[in-house]
Design a protein around this motif. Sequence first.
Motif, PDB file in Angstrom:
ATOM      1  N   MET A  59       7.205  23.226  65.885  1.00  0.00           N
ATOM      2  CA  MET A  59       6.000  23.443  65.101  1.00  0.00           C
ATOM      3  C   MET A  59       6.208  24.541  64.064  1.00  0.00           C
ATOM      4  O   MET A  59       5.697  24.460  62.972  1.00  0.00           O
ATOM      5  N   ASN A  60       6.981  25.555  64.401  1.00  0.00           N
ATOM      6  CA  ASN A  60       7.233  26.676  63.505  1.00  0.00           C
ATOM      7  C   ASN A  60       7.950  26.235  62.224  1.00  0.00           C
ATOM      8  O   ASN A  60       7.741  26.816  61.162  1.00  0.00           O
ATOM      9  N   GLU A  61       8.790  25.172  62.313  1.00  0.00           N
ATOM     10  CA  GLU A  61       9.533  24.715  61.146  1.00  0.00           C
ATOM     11  C   GLU A  61       8.632  24.150  60.045  1.00  0.00           C
ATOM     12  O   GLU A  61       9.035  24.066  58.896  1.00  0.00           O
ATOM     13  N   LEU A  62       7.405  23.766  60.410  1.00  0.00           N
ATOM     14  CA  LEU A  62       6.459  23.305  59.402  1.00  0.00           C
ATOM     15  C   LEU A  62       6.099  24.407  58.409  1.00  0.00           C
ATOM     16  O   LEU A  62       5.760  24.141  57.254  1.00  0.00           O
ATOM     17  N   PHE A  63       6.149  25.645  58.835  1.00  0.00           N
ATOM     18  CA  PHE A  63       5.719  26.768  58.011  1.00  0.00           C
ATOM     19  C   PHE A  63       6.870  27.668  57.570  1.00  0.00           C
ATOM     20  O   PHE A  63       6.673  28.577  56.777  1.00  0.00           O
ATOM     21  N   GLN A  64       8.081  27.426  58.060  1.00  0.00           N
ATOM     22  CA  GLN A  64       9.235  28.269  57.773  1.00  0.00           C
ATOM     23  C   GLN A  64       9.801  27.968  56.385  1.00  0.00           C
ATOM     24  O   GLN A  64      10.237  26.859  56.115  1.00  0.00           O
ATOM     25  N   LEU A  65       9.814  28.956  55.507  1.00  0.00           N
ATOM     26  CA  LEU A  65      10.361  28.795  54.160  1.00  0.00           C
ATOM     27  C   LEU A  65      11.884  28.850  54.190  1.00  0.00           C
ATOM     28  O   LEU A  65      12.466  29.597  54.974  1.00  0.00           O
ATOM     29  N   SER A  66      12.512  28.080  53.303  1.00  0.00           N
ATOM     30  CA  SER A  66      13.969  28.089  53.212  1.00  0.00           C
ATOM     31  C   SER A  66      14.468  29.122  52.205  1.00  0.00           C
ATOM     32  O   SER A  66      15.673  29.323  52.074  1.00  0.00           O
ATOM     33  N   ALA A  67      13.565  29.754  51.483  1.00  0.00           N
ATOM     34  CA  ALA A  67      13.906  30.773  50.484  1.00  0.00           C
ATOM     35  C   ALA A  67      12.732  31.742  50.396  1.00  0.00           C
ATOM     36  O   ALA A  67      11.631  31.442  50.882  1.00  0.00           O
ATOM     37  N   PRO A  68      12.909  32.883  49.761  1.00  0.00           N
ATOM     38  CA  PRO A  68      11.792  33.814  49.584  1.00  0.00           C
ATOM     39  C   PRO A  68      10.659  33.163  48.784  1.00  0.00           C
ATOM     40  O   PRO A  68      10.914  32.296  47.934  1.00  0.00           O
ATOM     41  N   TRP A  69       9.429  33.597  49.010  1.00  0.00           N
ATOM     42  CA  TRP A  69       8.258  32.993  48.371  1.00  0.00           C
ATOM     43  C   TRP A  69       8.343  33.020  46.853  1.00  0.00           C
ATOM     44  O   TRP A  69       7.930  32.087  46.178  1.00  0.00           O
ATOM     45  N   TRP A  70       8.923  34.084  46.293  1.00  0.00           N
ATOM     46  CA  TRP A  70       8.961  34.227  44.838  1.00  0.00           C
ATOM     47  C   TRP A  70       9.878  33.193  44.193  1.00  0.00           C
ATOM     48  O   TRP A  70       9.707  32.850  43.015  1.00  0.00           O
ATOM     49  N   VAL A  71      10.814  32.636  44.934  1.00  0.00           N
ATOM     50  CA  VAL A  71      11.680  31.584  44.404  1.00  0.00           C
ATOM     51  C   VAL A  71      10.846  30.339  44.101  1.00  0.00           C
ATOM     52  O   VAL A  71      11.054  29.674  43.075  1.00  0.00           O
ATOM     53  N   PHE A  72       9.882  30.035  44.955  1.00  0.00           N
ATOM     54  CA  PHE A  72       9.013  28.877  44.737  1.00  0.00           C
ATOM     55  C   PHE A  72       8.126  29.082  43.517  1.00  0.00           C
ATOM     56  O   PHE A  72       7.896  28.160  42.736  1.00  0.00           O
ATOM     57  N   VAL A  73       7.627  30.298  43.347  1.00  0.00           N
ATOM     58  CA  VAL A  73       6.807  30.614  42.178  1.00  0.00           C
ATOM     59  C   VAL A  73       7.642  30.473  40.909  1.00  0.00           C
ATOM     60  O   VAL A  73       7.211  29.863  39.923  1.00  0.00           O
ATOM     61  N   GLN A 112      10.575  16.945  41.371  1.00  0.00           N
ATOM     62  CA  GLN A 112      10.209  17.386  42.722  1.00  0.00           C
ATOM     63  C   GLN A 112      11.246  18.330  43.325  1.00  0.00           C
ATOM     64  O   GLN A 112      10.914  19.414  43.789  1.00  0.00           O
ATOM     65  N   ASN A 113      12.499  17.929  43.310  1.00  0.00           N
ATOM     66  CA  ASN A 113      13.526  18.782  43.908  1.00  0.00           C
ATOM     67  C   ASN A 113      13.744  20.063  43.115  1.00  0.00           C
ATOM     68  O   ASN A 113      14.124  21.086  43.684  1.00  0.00           O
ATOM     69  N   GLY A 114      13.503  20.000  41.810  1.00  0.00           N
ATOM     70  CA  GLY A 114      13.607  21.209  41.005  1.00  0.00           C
ATOM     71  C   GLY A 114      12.558  22.238  41.400  1.00  0.00           C
ATOM     72  O   GLY A 114      12.797  23.445  41.326  1.00  0.00           O
ATOM     73  N   ILE A 115      11.414  21.762  41.822  1.00  0.00           N
ATOM     74  CA  ILE A 115      10.351  22.683  42.231  1.00  0.00           C
ATOM     75  C   ILE A 115      10.576  23.180  43.657  1.00  0.00           C
ATOM     76  O   ILE A 115      10.533  24.376  43.917  1.00  0.00           O
ATOM     77  N   ASN A 116      10.819  22.263  44.574  1.00  0.00           N
ATOM     78  CA  ASN A 116      10.862  22.694  45.979  1.00  0.00           C
ATOM     79  C   ASN A 116      12.253  23.086  46.473  1.00  0.00           C
ATOM     80  O   ASN A 116      12.373  23.662  47.554  1.00  0.00           O
ATOM     81  N   GLY A 117      13.285  22.781  45.714  1.00  0.00           N
ATOM     82  CA  GLY A 117      14.637  23.182  46.112  1.00  0.00           C
ATOM     83  C   GLY A 117      15.034  22.674  47.482  1.00  0.00           C
ATOM     84  O   GLY A 117      15.825  23.306  48.177  1.00  0.00           O
ATOM     85  N   GLY A 118      14.485  21.544  47.897  1.00  0.00           N
ATOM     86  CA  GLY A 118      14.818  20.979  49.197  1.00  0.00           C
ATOM     87  C   GLY A 118      13.957  21.485  50.343  1.00  0.00           C
ATOM     88  O   GLY A 118      14.110  21.040  51.475  1.00  0.00           O
ATOM     89  N   ASP A 119      13.051  22.403  50.058  1.00  0.00           N
ATOM     90  CA  ASP A 119      12.172  22.949  51.101  1.00  0.00           C
ATOM     91  C   ASP A 119      11.040  21.953  51.364  1.00  0.00           C
ATOM     92  O   ASP A 119      10.381  21.498  50.433  1.00  0.00           O
ATOM     93  N   ASN A 120      10.816  21.605  52.606  1.00  0.00           N
ATOM     94  CA  ASN A 120       9.761  20.659  52.964  1.00  0.00           C
ATOM     95  C   ASN A 120       8.669  21.300  53.811  1.00  0.00           C
ATOM     96  O   ASN A 120       7.905  20.606  54.476  1.00  0.00           O
ATOM     97  N   SER A 121       8.593  22.617  53.785  1.00  0.00           N
ATOM     98  CA  SER A 121       7.599  23.306  54.619  1.00  0.00           C
ATOM     99  C   SER A 121       6.202  23.238  53.985  1.00  0.00           C
ATOM    100  O   SER A 121       6.067  23.104  52.762  1.00  0.00           O
ATOM    101  N   LEU A 122       5.203  23.314  54.812  1.00  0.00           N
ATOM    102  CA  LEU A 122       3.827  23.360  54.325  1.00  0.00           C
ATOM    103  C   LEU A 122       3.568  24.647  53.545  1.00  0.00           C
ATOM    104  O   LEU A 122       2.835  24.645  52.552  1.00  0.00           O
ATOM    105  N   THR A 123       4.184  25.724  53.972  1.00  0.00           N
ATOM    106  CA  THR A 123       4.020  27.003  53.276  1.00  0.00           C
ATOM    107  C   THR A 123       4.574  26.907  51.858  1.00  0.00           C
ATOM    108  O   THR A 123       3.927  27.351  50.902  1.00  0.00           O
TER     109      THR A 123
END
Length: 159
Positions: free
Chosen positions: A1-15, A56-67
Amino acid sequence: MNELFQLSAPWWVFVLRATAIYALVMVLVRVSGKRAVGQFTPFDLVLLILIGNAVQNGINGGDNSLTGAAIMATTLIALNYAVAFVTARSRRAERLVEGEPVVLARDGKVFDHVLRRELVSQSDFREALRMNSIEDVAEVELALLETNGHISVVPRKRD
């Protein structure tokens, strides 16, 4: 369940990623012309879906978390609000983002080279005349391709 919210990179990378892709897509849409935005055809729908998939991949960088999704969605909405805020307060920014209306016809004369440059077909132009109850281009005082892609027609004053 924790993997749903676990980021693969720091939050600022997504921004940063969302901001870069937002800017890129805005520039591409702006360069593509007014008709691409104003006249939404089935081909435009397919293009929109494919662009969404392509970036899509350019934005999320492969991260599929809800966060990560929440951060990116919030960033995109904030960017959209910021652009609307700035363009509502600055004429210069509005011209840069939205462009300016283009004269397609004046005093009964159609500017064919402008129609071609703006990717407006003769049939689309004639349709705009019909929608304004104008049968002949000689009845046109002014026809503008608006920034939203629609054609506005001002008929000549009838004596």
